[in-house]
Design a protein around this motif. Sequence first.
Motif, PDB file in Angstrom:
ATOM      1  N   LEU A 299      19.183  17.878 -17.985  1.00 31.16           N
ATOM      2  CA  LEU A 299      17.868  17.797 -17.357  1.00 31.16           C
ATOM      3  C   LEU A 299      17.914  18.510 -16.010  1.00 31.16           C
ATOM      4  O   LEU A 299      18.855  18.329 -15.241  1.00 31.16           O
ATOM      5  N   SER A 300      16.894  19.296 -15.741  1.00 35.22           N
ATOM      6  CA  SER A 300      16.806  20.005 -14.461  1.00 35.22           C
ATOM      7  C   SER A 300      15.352  20.068 -14.036  1.00 35.22           C
ATOM      8  O   SER A 300      14.473  20.340 -14.865  1.00 35.22           O
TER       9      SER A 300
ATOM     10  N   THR B 182      15.900  21.207  -5.939  1.00 36.27           N
ATOM     11  CA  THR B 182      16.224  21.208  -7.352  1.00 36.27           C
ATOM     12  C   THR B 182      17.322  20.193  -7.624  1.00 36.27           C
ATOM     13  O   THR B 182      18.322  20.153  -6.901  1.00 36.27           O
ATOM     14  N   VAL B 183      17.121  19.350  -8.618  1.00 39.01           N
ATOM     15  CA  VAL B 183      18.142  18.382  -9.020  1.00 39.01           C
ATOM     16  C   VAL B 183      18.402  18.550 -10.507  1.00 39.01           C
ATOM     17  O   VAL B 183      17.518  18.967 -11.282  1.00 39.01           O
ATOM     18  N   ALA B 184      19.632  18.236 -10.934  1.00 36.28           N
ATOM     19  CA  ALA B 184      20.005  18.392 -12.338  1.00 36.28           C
ATOM     20  C   ALA B 184      21.006  17.311 -12.717  1.00 36.28           C
ATOM     21  O   ALA B 184      21.711  16.767 -11.858  1.00 36.28           O
ATOM     22  N   ASP B 185      21.068  17.022 -14.007  1.00 37.31           N
ATOM     23  CA  ASP B 185      22.015  16.015 -14.504  1.00 37.31           C
ATOM     24  C   ASP B 185      22.310  16.323 -15.957  1.00 37.31           C
ATOM     25  O   ASP B 185      21.490  16.892 -16.677  1.00 37.31           O
ATOM     26  N   LEU B 186      23.542  15.948 -16.388  1.00 42.03           N
ATOM     27  CA  LEU B 186      23.943  16.094 -17.791  1.00 42.03           C
ATOM     28  C   LEU B 186      24.226  14.691 -18.316  1.00 42.03           C
ATOM     29  O   LEU B 186      25.112  13.996 -17.812  1.00 42.03           O
ATOM     30  N   ILE B 187      23.483  14.292 -19.317  1.00 44.07           N
ATOM     31  CA  ILE B 187      23.531  12.909 -19.795  1.00 44.07           C
ATOM     32  C   ILE B 187      24.116  12.887 -21.210  1.00 44.07           C
ATOM     33  O   ILE B 187      23.642  13.611 -22.075  1.00 44.07           O
TER      34      ILE B 187
ATOM     35  N   ARG C  76      15.223  12.498  -7.186  1.00 47.02           N
ATOM     36  CA  ARG C  76      16.396  11.769  -7.671  1.00 47.02           C
ATOM     37  C   ARG C  76      16.005  10.439  -8.315  1.00 47.02           C
ATOM     38  O   ARG C  76      16.653   9.996  -9.272  1.00 47.02           O
ATOM     39  N   THR C  77      14.972   9.809  -7.793  1.00 49.12           N
ATOM     40  CA  THR C  77      14.501   8.576  -8.416  1.00 49.12           C
ATOM     41  C   THR C  77      13.973   8.850  -9.819  1.00 49.12           C
ATOM     42  O   THR C  77      14.265   8.096 -10.770  1.00 49.12           O
ATOM     43  N   ALA C  78      13.195   9.914  -9.973  1.00 44.61           N
ATOM     44  CA  ALA C  78      12.696  10.293 -11.302  1.00 44.61           C
ATOM     45  C   ALA C  78      13.854  10.629 -12.245  1.00 44.61           C
ATOM     46  O   ALA C  78      13.852  10.229 -13.418  1.00 44.61           O
ATOM     47  N   MET C  79      14.866  11.337 -11.724  1.00 49.74           N
ATOM     48  CA  MET C  79      16.030  11.675 -12.549  1.00 49.74           C
ATOM     49  C   MET C  79      16.789  10.413 -12.953  1.00 49.74           C
ATOM     50  O   MET C  79      17.254  10.293 -14.095  1.00 49.74           O
ATOM     51  N   GLN C  80      16.903   9.467 -12.047  1.00 52.10           N
ATOM     52  CA  GLN C  80      17.602   8.221 -12.362  1.00 52.10           C
ATOM     53  C   GLN C  80      16.871   7.426 -13.439  1.00 52.10           C
ATOM     54  O   GLN C  80      17.494   6.835 -14.330  1.00 52.10           O
ATOM     55  N   ILE C  81      15.543   7.401 -13.365  1.00 57.19           N
ATOM     56  CA  ILE C  81      14.758   6.695 -14.389  1.00 57.19           C
ATOM     57  C   ILE C  81      15.005   7.321 -15.763  1.00 57.19           C
ATOM     58  O   ILE C  81      15.247   6.612 -16.754  1.00 57.19           O
TER      59      ILE C  81
ATOM     60  N   VAL D  47       3.408  17.071 -12.652  1.00 58.16           N
ATOM     61  CA  VAL D  47       3.756  15.654 -12.595  1.00 58.16           C
ATOM     62  C   VAL D  47       4.714  15.326 -13.734  1.00 58.16           C
ATOM     63  O   VAL D  47       4.545  15.805 -14.862  1.00 58.16           O
ATOM     64  N   LEU D  48       5.721  14.497 -13.454  1.00 53.08           N
ATOM     65  CA  LEU D  48       6.578  13.958 -14.501  1.00 53.08           C
ATOM     66  C   LEU D  48       5.990  12.633 -14.970  1.00 53.08           C
ATOM     67  O   LEU D  48       5.620  11.778 -14.163  1.00 53.08           O
ATOM     68  N   GLN D  49       5.934  12.470 -16.294  1.00 49.69           N
ATOM     69  CA  GLN D  49       5.358  11.257 -16.877  1.00 49.69           C
ATOM     70  C   GLN D  49       6.304  10.674 -17.919  1.00 49.69           C
ATOM     71  O   GLN D  49       7.135  11.384 -18.488  1.00 49.69           O
ATOM     72  N   MET D  50       6.153   9.382 -18.180  1.00 49.47           N
ATOM     73  CA  MET D  50       6.940   8.706 -19.203  1.00 49.47           C
ATOM     74  C   MET D  50       6.033   7.793 -20.018  1.00 49.47           C
ATOM     75  O   MET D  50       4.934   7.447 -19.585  1.00 49.47           O
ATOM     76  N   THR D  51       6.537   7.399 -21.198  1.00 51.44           N
ATOM     77  CA  THR D  51       5.841   6.414 -22.009  1.00 51.44           C
ATOM     78  C   THR D  51       6.856   5.461 -22.616  1.00 51.44           C
ATOM     79  O   THR D  51       7.956   5.868 -22.986  1.00 51.44           O
ATOM     80  N   THR D  52       6.502   4.195 -22.696  1.00 42.06           N
ATOM     81  CA  THR D  52       7.358   3.186 -23.318  1.00 42.06           C
ATOM     82  C   THR D  52       6.552   2.316 -24.278  1.00 42.06           C
ATOM     83  O   THR D  52       6.974   1.231 -24.637  1.00 42.06           O
TER      84      THR D  52
END
Length: 234
Positions: A214-215, A229-234, A66-71, A155-160
């Motif tokens: 996102l799922s 499993t977590v999911a969100d519609l943004i 959920r933290t990764a989904m929130q980010i 692993v989930l990764q991000m870039t900024t």
Amino acid sequence: MKIRPLKKLTNTKRSGTRQAGVTLMELLIAMTISLVVALAMVSLMANTLGTGTRTIEMARLTAELRTAMQIMSRDLRRANFHGNFTKCFGNLDCRASLNNGDGDVTSYIKPITIGNSSGTNDCFFYWFDRDADGDVTDDDDVGAFRRTVVGGVGVLQMTTTRNAAPSCNSGNYWTAITDPSFVDVTTFTVNNVNSYTDTISAAAGTQTIDKVGLSMTGVLVRDANVSKTVADLI
């Protein structure tokens, strides 16, 4: 008078009943019963402790995902933001004054791009004026997320730190947002099937509504039976 000698007094009755000990068979039966009861208690305690540990691990796994989904959700909701958009409040003709007055919005209003790094839609990137300076050519104006495999763990990764479209398959500008020592992200799927284009008016043109789904599914590294499993519609 003749005196007769006294007879020796004897006790013809026993003073008590002799106590007999337990037999070997009785001892074995008692030990067996005690062992069964002890094993039942140990098993119950082990199950209780195991259930408690699994509950704690599930809570931590849920929090990690959920933290990764929130980010991702918080960052993605700012897609196509531009520092000069404040000029557009109540002004449908604001395009003429954007981007230093040249009216060109194609350089910073761009669609959210969905790609893949493993044959599935597990990577996406988008543009926005992160520092609100009205310039989308800075090194921090592209946001991106992807799933990749490091040491056999998803692993989930991000870039900024990009000012150009990133590669879903390579690059040293990616940073992990999930802990590979604890959670294995087995699947990550991105879709925009719910996106649509809305016509405002003939004069104002149209606006595109991006709806990104996102799922993700993750399992514990040390116990794959614990999954979430977590999911969100943004």
